[in-house]
Every structure is written in C-alpha cells, then in structure tokens.
Design a protein around this motif. Structure first.
Motif, PDB file in Angstrom:
ATOM      1  N   GLY A   1      13.516  -5.328  -4.088  1.00 22.99           N
ATOM      2  CA  GLY A   1      14.406  -6.345  -3.542  1.00 22.99           C
ATOM      3  C   GLY A   1      14.468  -6.371  -2.026  1.00 22.99           C
ATOM      4  N   ARG A   2      13.588  -5.625  -1.385  1.00 20.98           N
ATOM      5  CA  ARG A   2      13.582  -5.557   0.084  1.00 20.98           C
ATOM      6  C   ARG A   2      12.245  -6.041   0.633  1.00 20.98           C
ATOM      7  N   PRO A   3      12.272  -6.723   1.777  1.00 23.84           N
ATOM      8  CA  PRO A   3      11.018  -7.129   2.403  1.00 23.84           C
ATOM      9  C   PRO A   3      10.199  -5.904   2.824  1.00 23.84           C
ATOM     10  N   ALA A   4       8.918  -5.974   2.572  1.00 21.75           N
ATOM     11  CA  ALA A   4       8.027  -4.887   2.970  1.00 21.75           C
ATOM     12  C   ALA A   4       6.680  -5.492   3.323  1.00 21.75           C
ATOM     13  N   TRP A   5       5.913  -4.769   4.128  1.00 19.51           N
ATOM     14  CA  TRP A   5       4.563  -5.247   4.418  1.00 19.51           C
ATOM     15  C   TRP A   5       3.614  -4.093   4.662  1.00 19.51           C
ATOM     16  N   LEU A   6       2.337  -4.405   4.530  1.00 21.56           N
ATOM     17  CA  LEU A   6       1.272  -3.434   4.768  1.00 21.56           C
ATOM     18  C   LEU A   6       0.173  -4.124   5.544  1.00 21.56           C
ATOM     19  N   MET A   7      -0.092  -3.622   6.752  1.00 19.48           N
ATOM     20  CA  MET A   7      -1.203  -4.144   7.552  1.00 19.48           C
ATOM     21  C   MET A   7      -2.450  -3.328   7.258  1.00 19.48           C
ATOM     22  N   LYS A   8      -3.568  -4.053   7.130  1.00 22.28           N
ATOM     23  CA  LYS A   8      -4.802  -3.416   6.691  1.00 22.28           C
ATOM     24  C   LYS A   8      -5.863  -3.476   7.782  1.00 22.28           C
ATOM     25  N   PRO A   9      -6.599  -2.377   7.966  1.00 15.36           N
ATOM     26  CA  PRO A   9      -7.702  -2.401   8.925  1.00 15.36           C
ATOM     27  C   PRO A   9      -8.880  -3.183   8.355  1.00 15.36           C
ATOM     28  N   LYS A  10      -9.768  -3.581   9.208  1.00  7.54           N
ATOM     29  CA  LYS A  10     -10.961  -4.282   8.729  1.00  7.54           C
ATOM     30  C   LYS A  10     -11.847  -3.336   7.915  1.00  7.54           C
ATOM     31  N   VAL A  11     -11.917  -2.075   8.358  1.00 13.04           N
ATOM     32  CA  VAL A  11     -12.636  -1.036   7.610  1.00 13.04           C
ATOM     33  C   VAL A  11     -11.746   0.205   7.603  1.00 13.04           C
ATOM     34  N   SER A  12     -11.386   0.680   6.435  1.00 13.38           N
ATOM     35  CA  SER A  12     -10.494   1.834   6.333  1.00 13.38           C
ATOM     36  C   SER A  12     -11.218   3.115   6.723  1.00 13.38           C
ATOM     37  N   ALA A  13     -10.523   3.955   7.490  1.00 12.64           N
ATOM     38  CA  ALA A  13     -11.055   5.278   7.794  1.00 12.64           C
ATOM     39  C   ALA A  13     -11.040   6.128   6.524  1.00 12.64           C
ATOM     40  N   PHE A  14     -11.856   7.162   6.502  1.00 15.61           N
ATOM     41  CA  PHE A  14     -11.960   8.023   5.325  1.00 15.61           C
ATOM     42  C   PHE A  14     -10.591   8.595   4.971  1.00 15.61           C
ATOM     43  N   GLY A  15     -10.210   8.472   3.698  1.00 18.37           N
ATOM     44  CA  GLY A  15      -8.943   9.021   3.232  1.00 18.37           C
ATOM     45  C   GLY A  15      -7.759   8.094   3.394  1.00 18.37           C
ATOM     46  N   ASN A  16      -7.969   6.910   3.982  1.00 14.31           N
ATOM     47  CA  ASN A  16      -6.906   5.911   4.158  1.00 14.31           C
ATOM     48  C   ASN A  16      -5.689   6.442   4.922  1.00 14.31           C
ATOM     49  N   PRO A  17      -5.871   6.908   6.159  1.00 12.85           N
ATOM     50  CA  PRO A  17      -4.714   7.341   6.940  1.00 12.85           C
ATOM     51  C   PRO A  17      -3.796   6.159   7.249  1.00 12.85           C
TER      52      PRO A  17
END
Length: 642
Positions: free
Chosen positions: A40-56
């Motif tokens: 019920g809360r606004p949330a967001w996730l910004m994504k890199p163009k290419v993820s670094a190993f392990g998804n930091p």
C-alpha cells in the motif's frame, strides 16, 4: 488557508500513487525507474543498463531525489537504487517492519545482493541507522548526508513542533519517554562495529538545523571507540542554504567509490533457512499475541542464553512485530546447565511464572561439556518438551543448537554431534521447531564468510557472533510469521506416547526440608560461599542442606522413577555413598574439573530407572575424597525427583 502537514503528506501520496503508478515505469537520468505498490506504499526500483555481478544496490531513505549525483554514477557502474515511501515515520519500529519486508522482497524476489548500501539524507539518518543496527550483517556500508543522529537534536530542539509531535505519535512516545529514549542512531552501535560496517558522513560545518556537535560528531566518536570505521567529509565549497543544512556535494565520484569498494564484489551468503526445521511452527503463539494482546515467552538454556545478546534482539523483534501486545519475558538461562538440569528446574523457574506461550530451549553446548550420556540427553530434552506441552498444549516450542569447537570438529569430520542428533530426535518426535546454529556457523566459516579466531571468537559468541545467531533466528521468525494464518483457530497439540518411558517429563525440585534422620547435617537458610570462591548468582542466599563431616547421613522418602541432587560443587567437594531401597550404588565423587575455582551448581541423577512407587534414599559422606579436593563437603540445594 494554511494546509496542515499531515493533510499535505496524504495529498502528495495520493498524487504520487495516481500519477506515477499509472505509468509504472519512466526514464530518469537515462535509467529506467519501475514504480510499484508495496504493502500500500509507493516504491520504486531504478535499474542499471547492465547489472554488476551479484546485483549490488543502494537503498535510499527519506528524500530519494535529493543529491542524486552519486546514485547516477553507481547506476552507470551497474548498481540498482531502491526506495519505499516511509516518509514522516522517522525510523520508528513500525517503519522498520516495512523496511524488513521491503528488503526481503528485493533480495528474494528481485534477486538483489544480500548486503545493501544505505543512504540517508537528513532525517533519513534515523531510518538507516535504526535498520542497520537491527540488521548489521545485511549492510555493506552507510553513506549519510547531514544525518539526524539524535531526534532530541532534530526535530525536538531545532525542528518544527509539527515534526516533533509527528515523531512522538509514530513512536507512541510520551514526552518523557522520548526524552529518556536510549537507542538513538548514535547509541548501541557495537553490533554494527563488530560487523565491520564502514560509514561515511558528508556534512556542512555551518549546519544549524542538524548541528554536528549533537549528531555526526557524537555518533562518529562513539563508533570509533567501539572499533568502527568512520569517515567525515566536510563540504566547504559552494553556497549554503537553510542555515547551512543544504550544501553542494563536492565529490560525488569519491562517494560512489566508497560505496562501490564496500559493495563489490557481492558475495554469496548462505541462506539461514537451510538450517531450520519449522515443523509445527509458531502459529499458536503468534495468533495468541495478535488476538489477545498478551504474550509470555520463556528462554531456557545455559550461559549463552542467560547473558545479553541474541535474547535481547529476539525480544525486541517480538515487541516490534506485535506492537500492541504486552509481553512478559522470562530469562531462565543459568550458566553450566543443560537438558537434565532444565527438565528438573523448568517447573519452578518457568511454569510457576504463569502460562507460557512460547518456550525457547538450548542445551546442546552444556550437554556435551557436562558429560551427560546419550540416554540422559534424550530423557532430559523430552522431559523439557513433554512437560511443556502437558503444561500448555497450545504452547509453541523452539529448540536451538549453539556452536562450540567440538561440534565444529564433528561436522568437519562428516558426523553429526551426538547431542544435536539426540535433541533433534526429540524435537522431530514432538513436531517442534529447530534452529541448528552449530551447523550454520561451521558451514559459514568453511564458506569463508568469517572465521572463528577473529570474528566468532568463542563458544560464548562475540558481539559479531551474537548478530550471526540472531540473523538466523530472525529469518526463522519471519518465515513462521509469513506462514501463520491469523484467521485460523489454534488447536492443541495431541501428544504421542513417551519416546523414552523414563524421560524426566515429571521432573521437579523436591524440598530439602523433606530429608529425614539428619546426622550432622543442617539447613543453612541463606547459603553463600565463605571461602572467597565464586558461584552462580541464582545459587546464593537460598537454603542449602550442608555437611562437611565424614559419616554424616540422612534419608529421603520419595515417589517416582528418578531421584537426584542439585549441589554446589566447590573446592572442598567430597564423595558420597548412597543406597536406594537398600540397594547400594557406586560411590559418587562430587568434585568437578571446575571445582577449584567455582562452587559450581551441579545436577546429579542418582538413578533414573526406578519403578514408579515409593522409595527410600540413604546418603552418607564417605571418608574418601578426590585428590584435588580440600575437604568432604556436600551442599544440596534441591532434591531432583521425577
């Protein structure tokens, strides 16, 4: 007309939900930002163009779009950036529950790294430190900008009355409770320091809203004294505004370097759930906490249970998970005690306190240290669990196994420690939960997550080790909570027949005043050592049946299948000869390997396979004694009868 702060916040959330959620994703600074609803809360996730190993990843607290230069650099380097709106909750326990769930969602569902870099701006400091102290092993580093490190500084002294009142409301504090609160971001940092979480603060030396002397400088000083690694970068270039609280970030590239160096490469961390058996779970107790708003929780074990550490965090977890519930916590941990002592002392020291909803039990360390046989380990553990479920068939029980070097050696040799095998057998038979921390710590050391000598240090865990223990317990508790149907009706447990017919499930203390025909014995009403040798705090200023003379004798009539004694085994501990119903038994040396330096509380079962009828015990102090003993003493606190 001036709009109130609360109405304005609701309006902003409404607009945010309706405008942004409708489009789901957008491109910001060249990167994709996915918007979604989280509880019920606004949330967001910004994504890199290419993820670094392990998804930091980086987790932004309050003001997520303020000074985003560092985030943009990290996105270019393959980091994700996440945010959930808990604005104006001031890092309260309620906000921390949302943060826990958000972290679990991103790590389990979105496969982000197990450790996250936290970013807190201004009041965001309340959030990042509150969560980091609860979860230090899940944090790679902390970057904070002009962070609030004491809410008595801001908002109480330097903020608005509206913000202060809002904080009081969120924490459910009275003014007096807020004034005396002792868990500000600058407090209780030892777990964070022990887990080696580096921190970096960017500040303005002219900040009058969040003054450094009341915030950053005090936190950093406290952290360094605990061995924590802390850096402060004053920002001196550019114009300052809002009384020096707003300032230019001069070196976003170096800040990004700090976060990257402490986050990459992302290491794979073993899942604590691998070492759990939920079985019957904790649904009965959780439903009771939720519905009746009261809970009584007991902790049974040895010194690792008795001392502070994981037990305090376990209690805090329950209080925050069930904020409307009044809890009563019973610390029945006593150093040096294992399953046999537990079976005989649980009635007086736990069940006499009232109806128990959740029992936490650990005995694996002392069952080996104290040399209890395999049979005794089963009889003792079944004695505890069966007695508990007979006392309250709705009770939940959780059995834990702590680590020691001997158990690690067993696991490394490819075999399961005997005491863990035996305790597991009982826990499985009664369908109660289990956490095998001995195996988990062993595997984590083998996986290179940490080492014994420098990190865990001892079977009495270091601060770091306590955090390792609680991380596993928290995972277990969260999984039980997630799987609890709070709309269902709890059902009592139906007990099977005894696993061992001689188990100590009817074990109890038997009053020393019941001893008869006393010859050279006396009851000291308030015993304590008079030779300068220490003992356990639970065994002073209580009655003791005492004799130091050879030939002293008494008898005891009792009914049951087992009889024993709880004694203080000190430097002058003697040797007993005894008989039951005229049958003579081997002599019993009361002296232990610890007796020279401690009047050790020692539980000795004299026989545990008697017919369930009336018996007579005869005890006499023998003329023999251990070569290391200084005398022939016997000091009995309780008789043990099953």
């Amino acid at each position: 007309m001036k709009m109130s702060r609360n109405i304005l916040s609701v309006l902003i959330l409404f607009i945010f939900n309706n405008l942004v959620f409708g489009q789901k994703t957008e491109t910001i600074r060249g990167f994709s930002r996915e918007y979604f609803d989280f509880q019920g809360r606004p949330a967001w996730l910004m994504k890199p163009k290419v993820s670094a190993f392990g998804n930091p990843w980086v987790w932004r607290a309050h003001f997520p779009d303020w000074h985003t230069e560092t985030d943009s650099i990290l996105l270019e380097r393959g980091f994700h950036v996440a945010y959930v709106n808990t604005n104006d909750m001031f890092g309260s326990p309620t906000a921390m529950q949302i943060w826990d769930d958000f972290y679990n969602f991103l790590v389990s569902e979105r496969r982000l790294a197990a450790k996250v870099a936290l970013e807190g701006v201004s009041r965001g400091g309340l959030y990042v430190y509150a969560w980091a102290k609860r979860n230090p092993l899940k944090v790679s580093c902390i970057y904070a900008e002009a962070p609030v490190c004491d809410f008595k500084s801001w908002p109480m002294r330097h903020g608005s009355k509206d913000d202060w009142n809002s904080l009081l409301q969120n924490y459910k504090f009275t003014e007096a409770e807020a004034q005396s609160f002792s868990d500000q971001p600058m407090d209780n940092l030892k777990g964070l320091a022990a887990c080696k979480v580096p921190i970096l603060h960017a500040i303005s030396l002219e900040d009058m809203i969040v003054p450094n002397e009341e915030n950053t400088f005090r936190l950093v000083e406290n952290y360094i004294k605990l061995g924590g690694k802390a850096t402060v970068w004053p920002m001196i270039k550019g114009e300052k505004s809002l009384q020096g609280h707003h300032f230019l970030i001069e070196n976003p590239e170096e800040i990004a370097d700090f976060i990257e160096q402490n986050s990459v490469p992302s290491k794979t961390v073993l899942d604590p759930a691998k070492y759990h058996q939920i079985r019957g779970g904790l649904a009965n107790s959780f439903r009771k906490f939720q519905k009746e708003k009261f809970g009584r929780v007991a902790f049974m074990g040895g010194s690792i249970t008795e001392s502070s550490g994981w037990r305090d965090k376990f209690s805090q977890y329950l209080q925050e998970k069930f904020p409307e519930t009044k809890f009563e916590f019973i610390n029945a941990g006593i150093a040096s005690t294992g399953s046999t002592p537990g079976a005989f002392r649980i009635g007086k020291e736990v069940f006499s306190k009232g109806k128990i909803d959740l029992l936490i039990e650990e005995a694996a360390v002392n069952d080996r240290t104290n040399g209890f046989s395999s049979v005794a380990q089963i009889r003792g553990m079944e004695g505890i669990i069966r007695h508990a479920l007979l006392e309250n068939s709705m009770m939940d029980v959780l059995v834990m196994h702590f680590v020691d070097p001997e158990k690690m050696a067993d696991y490394n040799a490819g075999k399961e420690p005997e005491e863990i095998k035996n305790h597991n057998r009982v826990a499985e038979y009664y369908n109660v939960g289990e956490i095998n921390l001995a195996k988990e710590v062993t595997d984590r050391i083998l996986a290179g997550e940490f080492n014994w000598k420098d990190d865990f240090k001892d079977l009495h865990p270091s601060v770091f080790g306590q955090e390792v223990y609680f991380r596993s317990m928290k995972t277990f508790l969260n999984n039980c909570y997630k799987n609890t149907d709070f709309t269902a009706t709890s059902r009592p447990r139906v007990l099977l027949k005894q696993l061992d017919v001689f188990s100590y499930f009817r074990g109890d203390y038997f009053d020393i005043k019941k001893a008869k025909t006393l010859k050279n014995w006396k009851i000291e009403q308030s015993w304590r050592p008079d030779d300068g040798v220490s003992t356990r705090k639970q065994f002073v200023d209580i009655p003791a049946l005492v004799s130091t003379e050879v030939g002293s004798e008494f008898t005891l009539d009792f009914t049951g299948t087992a009889v024993g004694i709880c004694i203080a085994s000190g430097p002058d501990a003697g040797v007993l000869e005894y008989s039951i119903d005229g049958k003579q038994y081997p002599k019993l040396d009361l002296y232990t390997q610890w007796s020279s330096s401690l009047h050790l509380p020692w539980y000795l079962v004299l026989d545990d396979k008697l017919k369930d009828k009336r018996h007579k015990l005869t005890v006499k102090i023998d003329s023999e004694k251990n070569p290391k003993s200084l005398g022939n003493a016997c000091r009995i606190f309780y008789f043990l009868v099953n």
